[in-house]
Write an enzyme that holds these catalytic residues in place. Sequence first.
Site, PDB file in Angstrom:
ATOM      1  N   ALA A  77      -7.007  41.232   8.642  1.00 52.45           N
ATOM      2  CA  ALA A  77      -5.744  40.539   8.910  1.00 52.45           C
ATOM      3  C   ALA A  77      -4.862  41.396   9.794  1.00 52.45           C
ATOM      4  O   ALA A  77      -5.023  42.618   9.871  1.00 52.45           O
ATOM      5  CB  ALA A  77      -5.029  40.213   7.593  1.00 52.45           C
ATOM      6  N   ASP A  78      -3.922  40.728  10.424  1.00 53.87           N
ATOM      7  CA  ASP A  78      -2.919  41.444  11.207  1.00 53.87           C
ATOM      8  C   ASP A  78      -1.589  40.731  11.062  1.00 53.87           C
ATOM      9  O   ASP A  78      -1.526  39.503  11.066  1.00 53.87           O
ATOM     10  CB  ASP A  78      -3.304  41.508  12.684  1.00 53.87           C
ATOM     11  CG  ASP A  78      -2.342  42.401  13.450  1.00 53.87           C
ATOM     12  OD1 ASP A  78      -2.450  43.639  13.300  1.00 53.87           O
ATOM     13  OD2 ASP A  78      -1.463  41.874  14.154  1.00 53.87           O
TER      14      ASP A  78
END
Length: 198
Positions: A77-78
């Site tokens: 994820a970011d």
Amino acid sequence: MIANDDRIYLASGSPRRREILEQLGLNLERIHADIDETVRPGEDAVAYTERLAREKAEAGWQVVASCGLPERPLLAADTTVTQDGEIFGKPEDAADARRMLLAFSGRSHQAITSVAVRRGDKLLVRTSVTDVYFKKLSDAEIQRYIDSGEPFDKAGGYGIQGRAGVFIERIAGSYTGVMGLPVYETALLLAEFGFDLP
């Protein structure tokens, strides 16, 4: 009901993401996946977070393959924060943290988190966009928050689940998305890989 093997790989060092996934009943194995997080010219915040989530998942999957690890879903994820077209990453120092908090003071901004899940040749990405509304901050409030040390490992220089929660009048979107892992989108993705949550 979670799939027979409830273990997944997590290509993230974020304790917040780990905590959220463990609360969903998943067993995690951390995979180290470093990538270049430089924003590309003309890249908007959604395209940026989706690209980084995808690249982290790809890099993590390369580690799984090269180490001969069992094939399981890998999640990456970011999270980024944006306002008026500017992307706010993690503050470089106290002055940068102050600049960010002043920009958000009395205004809204967006917290964007993209989640990617990879297994074999299948890679899927979903994105959560949340509007966050800050109260007007005093210089003393900003200084106390910077002195706490909390801003420095977080996109946008604040953590909604920590002391900065007192700055936030309201949000429109996902609380866990602002934390760094939107539960709704994550559950939808994992369902595509055989995980039924909760």
